[in-house]
Design an enzyme around this catalytic site. Structure first.
Site, PDB file in Angstrom:
ATOM      1  N   GLU A 113       0.837  -1.190   0.000  1.00 55.00           N
ATOM      2  CA  GLU A 113       0.000   0.000   0.000  1.00 55.00           C
ATOM      3  C   GLU A 113       0.877   1.247   0.000  1.00 55.00           C
ATOM      4  O   GLU A 113       2.105   1.168   0.100  1.00 55.00           O
ATOM      5  CB  GLU A 113      -0.950  -0.011   1.213  1.00 55.00           C
ATOM      6  CG  GLU A 113      -1.924  -1.181   1.188  1.00 55.00           C
ATOM      7  CD  GLU A 113      -2.866  -1.196   2.375  1.00 55.00           C
ATOM      8  OE1 GLU A 113      -3.883  -1.878   2.286  1.00 55.00           O
ATOM      9  OE2 GLU A 113      -2.582  -0.533   3.391  1.00 55.00           O
ATOM     10  N   HIS A 241      -8.502   9.986   4.327  1.00 54.48           N
ATOM     11  CA  HIS A 241      -8.232   8.937   3.348  1.00 54.48           C
ATOM     12  C   HIS A 241      -8.479   9.507   1.955  1.00 54.48           C
ATOM     13  O   HIS A 241      -9.506  10.136   1.710  1.00 54.48           O
ATOM     14  CB  HIS A 241      -9.128   7.721   3.581  1.00 54.48           C
ATOM     15  CG  HIS A 241      -8.611   6.488   2.923  1.00 54.48           C
ATOM     16  ND1 HIS A 241      -8.645   6.306   1.554  1.00 54.48           N
ATOM     17  CD2 HIS A 241      -8.020   5.374   3.433  1.00 54.48           C
ATOM     18  CE1 HIS A 241      -8.109   5.128   1.259  1.00 54.48           C
ATOM     19  NE2 HIS A 241      -7.724   4.541   2.382  1.00 54.48           N
ATOM     20  N   ARG A 288      -0.708   8.725   2.362  1.00 58.75           N
ATOM     21  CA  ARG A 288      -2.074   9.241   2.304  1.00 58.75           C
ATOM     22  C   ARG A 288      -2.163  10.766   2.384  1.00 58.75           C
ATOM     23  O   ARG A 288      -2.982  11.372   1.710  1.00 58.75           O
ATOM     24  CB  ARG A 288      -2.917   8.624   3.427  1.00 58.75           C
ATOM     25  CG  ARG A 288      -3.201   7.162   3.203  1.00 58.75           C
ATOM     26  CD  ARG A 288      -3.949   6.559   4.365  1.00 58.75           C
ATOM     27  NE  ARG A 288      -4.240   5.150   4.104  1.00 58.75           N
ATOM     28  CZ  ARG A 288      -4.811   4.344   4.983  1.00 58.75           C
ATOM     29  NH1 ARG A 288      -5.143   4.786   6.185  1.00 58.75           N
ATOM     30  NH2 ARG A 288      -5.042   3.078   4.670  1.00 58.75           N
ATOM     31  N   HIS A 349     -10.751  10.106   8.089  1.00 54.15           N
ATOM     32  CA  HIS A 349     -10.593   8.657   8.186  1.00 54.15           C
ATOM     33  C   HIS A 349     -10.007   8.186   9.507  1.00 54.15           C
ATOM     34  O   HIS A 349     -10.486   7.219  10.081  1.00 54.15           O
ATOM     35  CB  HIS A 349      -9.704   8.183   7.038  1.00 54.15           C
ATOM     36  CG  HIS A 349      -9.476   6.708   6.984  1.00 54.15           C
ATOM     37  ND1 HIS A 349     -10.507   5.816   6.765  1.00 54.15           N
ATOM     38  CD2 HIS A 349      -8.336   5.952   7.113  1.00 54.15           C
ATOM     39  CE1 HIS A 349     -10.025   4.578   6.753  1.00 54.15           C
ATOM     40  NE2 HIS A 349      -8.716   4.637   6.967  1.00 54.15           N
ATOM     41  N   ARG A 384      -0.525   8.455   9.644  1.00 55.46           N
ATOM     42  CA  ARG A 384      -0.388   7.009   9.813  1.00 55.46           C
ATOM     43  C   ARG A 384      -0.024   6.314   8.506  1.00 55.46           C
ATOM     44  O   ARG A 384      -0.649   6.553   7.480  1.00 55.46           O
ATOM     45  CB  ARG A 384      -1.701   6.416  10.347  1.00 55.46           C
ATOM     46  CG  ARG A 384      -1.695   4.893  10.412  1.00 55.46           C
ATOM     47  CD  ARG A 384      -2.915   4.352  11.115  1.00 55.46           C
ATOM     48  NE  ARG A 384      -4.149   4.602  10.415  1.00 55.46           N
ATOM     49  CZ  ARG A 384      -4.650   3.827   9.448  1.00 55.46           C
ATOM     50  NH1 ARG A 384      -3.967   2.762   9.032  1.00 55.46           N
ATOM     51  NH2 ARG A 384      -5.813   4.117   8.883  1.00 55.46           N
TER      52      ARG A 384
END
Length: 526
Positions: A113, A241, A288, A349, A384
């Site tokens: 990811e 997000h 992100r 998010h 994060r």
């Protein structure tokens, strides 16, 4: 019903339930869930859980990826600890029956990811959280030492304040004795006493109008600790997000997992042009925060309401195999992801800040622990790294369990806590005010405290939220307690903290602010 326990766990995601399963081998556990046990942020976690599993990956690569994503604000000692402990906790999940996807050779099929330099995301199709939640919930329900109370809402944690003593922030001797809990069926508040209390109450997504979080994410644990004079930190670090499904009117927003970009999906403007390489050499696989800001900038410059996520160039059967739920969801609104671009927008998010805890998960209030999204461990820094949240929660549940177990024999229940004052009335117009204030607060946070902020916007948000705060406190003082009123009150509190911490970061001053602790039904002042 006996409302005394060795361990009181508030919240039923991966952090709360894994702690409960371990603690139940050594004492009585009561779990508080404000809805059903399975309605948690964990359930909605699509992508997976990060852990080093095979070469060429190693701990140092995972550590560096986490530090880079966190903009250098992470606590390196915490990052090293979580990364090193991750494989053991993955094995624990597997022992509890959690199934992760494997490839044809029998090895775990690891995804990659945004922000990850290697494939290290264990997953179960595109509903990993649902698989974890299902197995942990079943194990908890079957355990003889665990009592699960659904449709119960924690109102306040209990400290010396409730014994008539003055409690101040930064006091070393503040202790937690349990919590006042509202039974949502009877509308009565009961006193739950415990030697150890664990908050696993999730994040604050519903402070914003557009969020991927379920309706339960209302910052309850954070607000309770703040009122109890515990330390809250880094609330300004809200992760948006980049890719929630653009489907006006749907709430919460449906998440399009980051694993889809790891699989090869490309972000495009409405006219089909790829744009992420203008912002970062990693393109659509950038972390992100970078991707969300890039999308926000493209939409504002072009006047568009969304961008596209394109996975049409990948093998259609493989796409449907890896993302069956996303395929089904998009098809329900006439989007075939194997042929059509997916319209996406950023959405609130994840909260990277929260209740300050040490490396054992203990808060600044003795005998009170916090795990999962409601806590601030230092792992995430300002942003994060994808799929680090589930592993953080279960690693810290293990640390909290071991630390609590070492202390519990020296902790006594405090039966001197008075019962809740049930005074108050309920009028139909009060519900109208609560509902309207909830909507206004979300609009304020979305418009002024979103992905891009300014001093002017933050000042305006603070003033406008102040009006809602005062109105909410007046309702709280005179009204019968309801879930809607509690949630509004908590969200206004966390909204204030987000704004104040954001302003403080800009002004380079301290991040801790004074609140007068509320006695029953008297409210509190910022």
């Amino acid at each position: 019903m006996n409302r005394e326990a060795d361990f009181l766990v508030i919240g039923t995601g991966i952090g709360g339930l894994s702690f409960a399963l371990k603690a139940a081998e050594h004492g009585k556990v009561i779990i508080i869930s404000k809805t059903a046990i399975d309605e948690t942020n964990t359930t909605y976690a699509q992508g997976g859980i990060a852990s080093v599993m095979y070469e060429p990956d190693n701990f140092e690569k995972h550590i560096q990826d986490t530090l880079v994503a966190g903009a250098g604000i992470c606590n390196r000692e915490v990052v090293e600890m979580v990364v090193a402990e991750a494989p053991n906790q993955i094995r624990q999940l597997i022992n509890w029956g959690v199934k992760f996807d494997k490839d044809d050779t029998g090895k775990y099929d690891l995804n990659r990811e945004g922000g990850h330099s290697e494939h290290r995301i264990l997953h179960h199709k595109d509903n990993t959280g649902f698989e974890i939640q299902r197995k942990l919930s079943a194990a908890v329900r079957a355990h003889k030492n665990i009592t699960v109370l659904e449709n119960h809402f924690a109102v306040e944690i209990l400290t010396q304040h409730h014994l008539g003593q003055l409690v101040k922030r930064n006091m070393n001797g503040t202790k937690c004795y349990g919590a006042y809990v509202l039974d949502l069926k009877t509308q009565l508040v009961h006193t739950f006493l415990a030697k150890v209390t664990v908050l696993a109450t999730g994040g604050t997504g519903n402070a914003y109008h557009t969020t991927t979080n379920p309706p339960i994410a209302t910052g309850d644990g954070i607000a309770m600790v703040h009122r109890a004079k515990g330390i809250i930190e880094n609330m300004e670090f809200i992760q948006f997000h980049p890719t929630s499904l653009y489907n006006p009117g749907e709430r919460p927003s449906y998440l399009i997992t980051e694993a889809m970009r790891g699989y090869g999906a490309i972000l495009r403007t409405i006219d089909g042009k790829e744009f992420m390489l203008k912002y970062d050499k990693r393109g659509s696989l950038a972390p992100r925060d970078i991707v969300a800001r890039a999308i926000d900038n493209e939409m504002k410059q072009r006047g568009d309401e969304f961008v596209y996520l394109d996975v049409t160039h990948k093998d259609s059967e493989l796409t449907k195999y890896h993302f069956p739920n996303i395929y089904k969801k998009c098809l329900s609104i006439d989007i075939d992801i194997t042929k059509d671009y997916i319209p996406v927008v950023p959405a609130a998010h994840y909260l990277c800040g929260g209740i300050k805890v040490d490396m054992n998960g203990e808060t600044t209030i003795n005998n009170l622990y916090a795990v999962g999204e409601c806590s601030c461990t230092g792992l995430h820094g300002a942003n994060r790294l994808a799929s680090n949240s589930l592993i953080e929660a279960i690693v810290y549940a293990e640390k909290a369990y071991r630390n609590a177990l070492s202390k519990i024999n020296n902790i006594q229940l405090n039966s001197d806590i008075p019962n809740w004052d049930h005074g108050g009335t309920t009028h139909p117009e009060e519900m109208v005010l609560i509902t309207q204030s909830y909507k206004e607060m979300q609009q304020i946070m979305s418009n002024y405290v979103g992905i891009v902020r300014s001093n002017l916007r933050l000042e305006r948000a603070l003033k406008r939220l102040g009006i809602i705060y005062q109105e909410t406190e007046e309702l709280y003082k005179k009204s019968t307690l309801t879930q809607n009123l509690c949630e509004l009150r908590n969200l206004v509190a966390v909204g204030y903290l987000i704004i104040k911490h954001a302003k403080a970061m800009r002004e380079s001053v301290g991040l801790h602010y004074s609140l007068d602790y509320p006695s029953n039904k008297t409210g509190y002042e910022f």
